[in-house]
Enzyme design. Structure first.
Site, PDB file in Angstrom:
ATOM      1  N   ASP A 124       2.565   1.975  -3.118  1.00  0.00           N
ATOM      2  CA  ASP A 124       2.746   2.399  -4.520  1.00  0.00           C
ATOM      3  C   ASP A 124       1.870   3.599  -4.888  1.00  0.00           C
ATOM      4  O   ASP A 124       2.339   4.534  -5.537  1.00  0.00           O
ATOM      5  CB  ASP A 124       2.580   1.228  -5.512  1.00  0.00           C
ATOM      6  CG  ASP A 124       1.229   0.537  -5.485  1.00  0.00           C
ATOM      7  OD1 ASP A 124       0.407   0.848  -4.589  1.00  0.00           O
ATOM      8  OD2 ASP A 124       0.994  -0.326  -6.364  1.00  0.00           O
ATOM      9  N   ASP A 168       1.867  -3.838  -9.598  1.00  0.00           N
ATOM     10  CA  ASP A 168       1.582  -5.164 -10.161  1.00  0.00           C
ATOM     11  C   ASP A 168       1.905  -5.231 -11.647  1.00  0.00           C
ATOM     12  O   ASP A 168       2.542  -6.187 -12.124  1.00  0.00           O
ATOM     13  CB  ASP A 168       0.103  -5.528  -9.937  1.00  0.00           C
ATOM     14  CG  ASP A 168      -0.285  -5.467  -8.469  1.00  0.00           C
ATOM     15  OD1 ASP A 168       0.623  -5.436  -7.622  1.00  0.00           O
ATOM     16  OD2 ASP A 168      -1.491  -5.431  -8.188  1.00  0.00           O
ATOM     17  N   HIS A 226       0.833  -1.208   0.000  1.00  0.00           N
ATOM     18  CA  HIS A 226       0.000   0.000   0.000  1.00  0.00           C
ATOM     19  C   HIS A 226       0.869   1.261   0.000  1.00  0.00           C
ATOM     20  O   HIS A 226       0.475   2.293   0.543  1.00  0.00           O
ATOM     21  CB  HIS A 226      -0.993  -0.006   1.172  1.00  0.00           C
ATOM     22  CG  HIS A 226      -2.075  -1.040   0.994  1.00  0.00           C
ATOM     23  ND1 HIS A 226      -3.201  -0.814   0.250  1.00  0.00           N
ATOM     24  CD2 HIS A 226      -2.164  -2.325   1.426  1.00  0.00           C
ATOM     25  CE1 HIS A 226      -3.965  -1.904   0.257  1.00  0.00           C
ATOM     26  NE2 HIS A 226      -3.347  -2.839   0.948  1.00  0.00           N
TER      27      HIS A 226
HETATM   28  C1  GLA Z   1      -2.989  -4.280  -5.097  1.00  0.00           C
HETATM   29  C2  GLA Z   1      -2.785  -3.113  -6.052  1.00  0.00           C
HETATM   30  C3  GLA Z   1      -1.351  -2.595  -5.995  1.00  0.00           C
HETATM   31  C4  GLA Z   1      -0.913  -2.328  -4.550  1.00  0.00           C
HETATM   32  C5  GLA Z   1      -1.250  -3.503  -3.641  1.00  0.00           C
HETATM   33  C6  GLA Z   1      -0.998  -3.198  -2.194  1.00  0.00           C
HETATM   34  O1  GLA Z   1      -2.232  -5.378  -5.510  1.00  0.00           O
HETATM   35  O2  GLA Z   1      -3.082  -3.499  -7.381  1.00  0.00           O
HETATM   36  O3  GLA Z   1      -1.235  -1.446  -6.784  1.00  0.00           O
HETATM   37  O4  GLA Z   1      -1.473  -1.142  -4.072  1.00  0.00           O
HETATM   38  O5  GLA Z   1      -2.611  -3.900  -3.783  1.00  0.00           O
HETATM   39  O6  GLA Z   1       0.355  -2.993  -1.960  1.00  0.00           O
END
Ligand code: GLA
Length: 371
Positions: free
Chosen positions: A33, A168, A31
């Site tokens: 990014d 991701d 959390h």
């Molecule tokens: C999901 C979102 C990412 C990131 C994570 C938490 O995977 O797609 O962008 O925020 O949650 O780190």
């Protein structure tokens, strides 16, 4: 991938091309990014594959081999498909490309994957990445890998309504197996770091499925934005929680609500942990790295409140076991998986003992995957 290719030819004819992209597990930096911060994910050895053949008109025909479902759309009138949720990852990518001015024609596309779904291992980003690669090559769009990642993110943010960050899609497109990818999510600077071969990353799936599209994720993002709004009144240089240090946070603590203050504390401390973890990885201090994973989980559990009973049981079950250095939830949370740093020789014993403890506490059977 033979079955997918054969099925594509049988359904649509033509000579399809095949593209793939992996899921991911995040080692630390959760959390952060969408707060312009730091992350340290690695790709997993599971993929989403697509086969594609271009068409002369503007029709898009899609099939999800694993669900045996079909969808048909027109590029000129793309809209959210309420019946086939999987189709939206393809439609959303096409939509983002066209909004950026890329010229597309219709296409036939088939999908197959072995990334566990709704498990926090980024099956959706893997699909977006495979699709953007497929469309890039098929229509000679000449898109660079960083922009490809942002096209997947745009699909999530604008088409699917999830205010997610760039991690991701970035690691699915630019990661390398066996290496951690450090990403500065503000500047897009990134670097690959070899993982220590004496240790295995064990992913444990709670089998509690995670619904990111549920509003909780977006609520966390808006709480972070609120913290920035308030802290920046006194510190105008603060544009994102990335710019906040612990001293500033302590100074602003009383002006934030309890919840918003704790959300901000998670992000500020987690960014610090990623930088420390990177240093420890380069120095070979895997015990130190593992300790930071436990700290990260605590912060996600108590300050960010995105863990759940099953994730906590899994992490707690690793305490005092031989050969385990660290454990934490990975991905958005609210269910999904933990990532565990385990000495190679202890992996089988570790999985067996944690599975038993997990079953005793929850009456659920976990699934384990090795990275
Ligand atoms: C999901 C979102 C990412 C990131 C994570 C938490 O995977 O797609 O962008 O925020 O949650 O780190």
């Amino acid at each position: 991938m033979l079955a997918l290719v054969e099925r594509h030819i049988k359904s649509y004819g033509g000579e399809p091309r095949v593209f793939k992209a992996p899921g991911r597990v995040n080692l630390i930096g959760e959390h952060t990014d969408y707060n312009d911060g730091y992350v340290l994910p690695t790709p997993i050895d599971s993929f989403l594959w697509v086969t594609i053949s271009p068409r002369e008109d503007d029709t898009v025909r899609l099939q999800a081999m694993d669900f045996d479902e079909w969808a048909k759309h027109k590029l000129s009138s793309i809209s959210y498909d309420k019946e086939h949720l999987w189709a939206n990852y393809v439609l959303g990518v096409a939509h983002s490309l066209m909004r950026r001015g890329y010229l597309l024609r219709g296409f036939d596309l088939s999908i197959h994957g072995d990334v566990p779904l709704e498990a926090g291992l980024s099956s959706s980003a893997a699909l977006e990445t495979a699709v953007v690669r497929a469309l890039n090559e098929t229509f000679s769009l000449d898109i660079d890998p960083v922009e490809m990642a942002y096209i997947g993110k745009q699909c999530e943010n604008e088409f699917l309504g999830v205010q997610s960050g760039i991690m991701d899609q970035f690691v699915s497109g630019m990661g390398e197996y066996g290496k951690a990818l450090f990403i500065d999510c503000r500047t897009n600077e990134h670097s690959l770091h070899s993982l220590d071969p004496d240790y295995t990353l064990v992913i444990l799936n709670t089998m509690v499925s995670r619904e990111v599209a549920g509003s909780d994720y977006n609520v966390r993002k808006s709480q972070c934005d609120e913290a920035v709004r308030i802290i920046s009144k006194e510190h105008p240089e603060v544009k994102a929680l990335r710019d906040v240090d612990e001293e500033m946070l302590v100074g602003s603590w009383g002006k934030l609500s309890d919840v918003v203050a704790r959300r901000a504390r998670h992000v500020v401390t987690e960014n610090g942990r990623v930088l420390d973890a990177l240093k420890m990885l380069s120095e070979g201090d895997m015990h130190g790295f593992g300790g930071l994973m436990y700290d990260s989980h605590d912060s996600l559990r108590h300050d960010y409140e995105v863990s759940c009973m099953e994730l906590d049981v899994l992490v707690d079950s690793t305490l005092y076991l031989n050969g385990v250095l660290g454990a934490r939830m990975t991905g958005a949370g609210f269910g999904g998986c933990t990532v565990n740093l385990v000495e190679k020789d202890y992996v089988d014993e570790f999985i067996e003992l944690v599975s038993k403890r997990y079953f005793t506490s929850t009456e659920k059977r976990l699934e384990a995957y090795l990275v």
